[in-house]
Structure formats: C-alpha cells, structure tokens
Write an enzyme that holds these catalytic residues in place. Sequence first.
Site, short mmCIF file in Angstrom:
data_model
loop_
_atom_site.label_atom_id
_atom_site.label_comp_id
_atom_site.label_asym_id
_atom_site.label_seq_id
_atom_site.Cartn_x
_atom_site.Cartn_y
_atom_site.Cartn_z
N LEU A 199 36.61 48.93 49.77
CA LEU A 199 35.31 49.55 49.57
C LEU A 199 34.18 48.73 50.17
CD1 LEU A 199 35.79 50.57 45.83
CD2 LEU A 199 35.63 52.16 47.76
N ASP A 238 32.49 32.87 48.00
CA ASP A 238 33.46 32.99 46.92
C ASP A 238 32.67 33.09 45.63
OD1 ASP A 238 35.35 32.74 44.93
OD2 ASP A 238 36.33 30.97 45.77
N TYR A 260 41.09 43.86 32.96
CA TYR A 260 40.23 44.57 33.91
C TYR A 260 39.27 45.54 33.23
CZ TYR A 260 38.81 47.31 37.99
OH TYR A 260 38.07 47.93 38.96
N LYS A 298 35.03 45.20 33.16
CA LYS A 298 34.11 46.20 33.67
C LYS A 298 33.16 46.70 32.58
CE LYS A 298 35.31 46.28 37.98
NZ LYS A 298 34.38 45.79 39.02
N THR A 355 43.11 51.47 47.44
CA THR A 355 42.76 50.17 48.00
C THR A 355 43.84 49.15 47.64
OG1 THR A 355 41.55 49.42 46.03
CG2 THR A 355 40.30 50.67 47.67
#
Length: 229
Positions: free
Chosen positions: A13, A54, A155, A159, A188
């Site tokens: 993306l 980074d 994850y 988020k 992805t």
Amino acid sequence: MSTALITGASRGLGVVAARRLAAQGWTVLAGCREPGRLAETLDPALDIRPIALDVADDASVAAAVKEAEAHVDSLDVLVNNAAIVGEMVEPAEAGADVLREAYETNVFGLVRVTRAFLPLLRRAEQPRLVMVSSSLGSLADMSDWRWENHPYLAYPSSKAALNMISVMYARTMPDVLVTVVNPGFTATDLNDHQGTQTVEEGADAIVAAALDTTSPSGRFVERDGLVPW
C-alpha cells in the site's frame, strides 16, 4: 507543489500510494529501511525520494527528519502506514512479549514518527495526518462474530490503540486534519496476498485522505464511507 511522507513505503500500500500521489505532481518522501533497493524500482519520471526510516528506532526517525528537511520545506501530509502483523497468538496464550513486537511498530512507531515530524507538518498551510488502520481495530466490527476467524490479540489490539491515539490527536491538534483509514482486506505481503482487494483498491482510501482538505478531523473511513469505531 504538495509534499508527503509515507512510512512503510517500500512495497504494498505504501509504495502504490506514493506512486499515485507522485503521478499527480506531488513530491513524495518514501520512508523505508532500505531506500537504495526501493530507488532501483521507481519510475524516474515520478518525484519519489526514498529516505531511510525505521519507525521502531529513535535514532533512525531523528535522522529521517533531518534528511526530509534537506528535501522539503514543509509536509502537507504525513501517512503513518508502516505496520507488521506480529505473532498470531490467541488471546489466552499471548504474553506481553507478543504484543510488544507488534506495538513497537504499529503503535509506538507511529507516535514516534508523528511527534518527530509534526514541526515540519505544521509548516504547511493545510497539514493532514493520515493513519492507516484496519477494520480489525474497530471495536464494533470485532464484536461481530463475522470476525471469529481472526481470534488473535496483537494486530487487532494495536490497530484499536492506533484508533484511540488518532482520536486524541484530532481532539487536541485543531490545526491538523486527522483521518484514520481502513484500506480493506487487500492482497499484500502482510497477509501473504490472501486479501480480496487489489493493492490499487486498497490504496484508494489512503490517497483520498491525503488529498482531502475539507472533511472534519477525526473520522474513520474506507473506500465506501465511514467505519464504526
């Protein structure tokens, strides 16, 4: 001339959003850990400038700010896109170490980058902050049993933390338009290309948020409208 910095812009993306903004005449700083490798893949007709970044490293972020200032006088848009999945461990089995890995990039990284680049962002006339989230970070969506095939802790919770941080940025920085975007289930490297959308489709919400200067700050959006928090 509009300018943007996109983190995690070496692939997926991030790089597609960079190409699409550059195709509209933008100067795009593509933050990635291996800028030399990215440079070899870019169309020289597009003004995309890879810089070493980074997001999980304080020194790297500080150096990236100096490098960005050598390229541009201000940033119209900062896109916090860099993210990792982390270990896919079920909640009852996940220890703090499992969360720490994902949070270092997905949460602490975006805070680190936002704080460092905010002075450069605030030099723009209409500064925008685009936060790339996920429907997995939506408490409303994750309370729906449709998502029972993703019972992992790191994850989605990272988020959800990103979403709250974004709301707080929007509430306390009225001079910056903050938009949280859900790209959707996009094919992805992050999901081993299992997504049902193309990367172009997934980048739609990111690009739209970068271009938007008139919507209210503090929204959670996707290609087809608002996402419930």
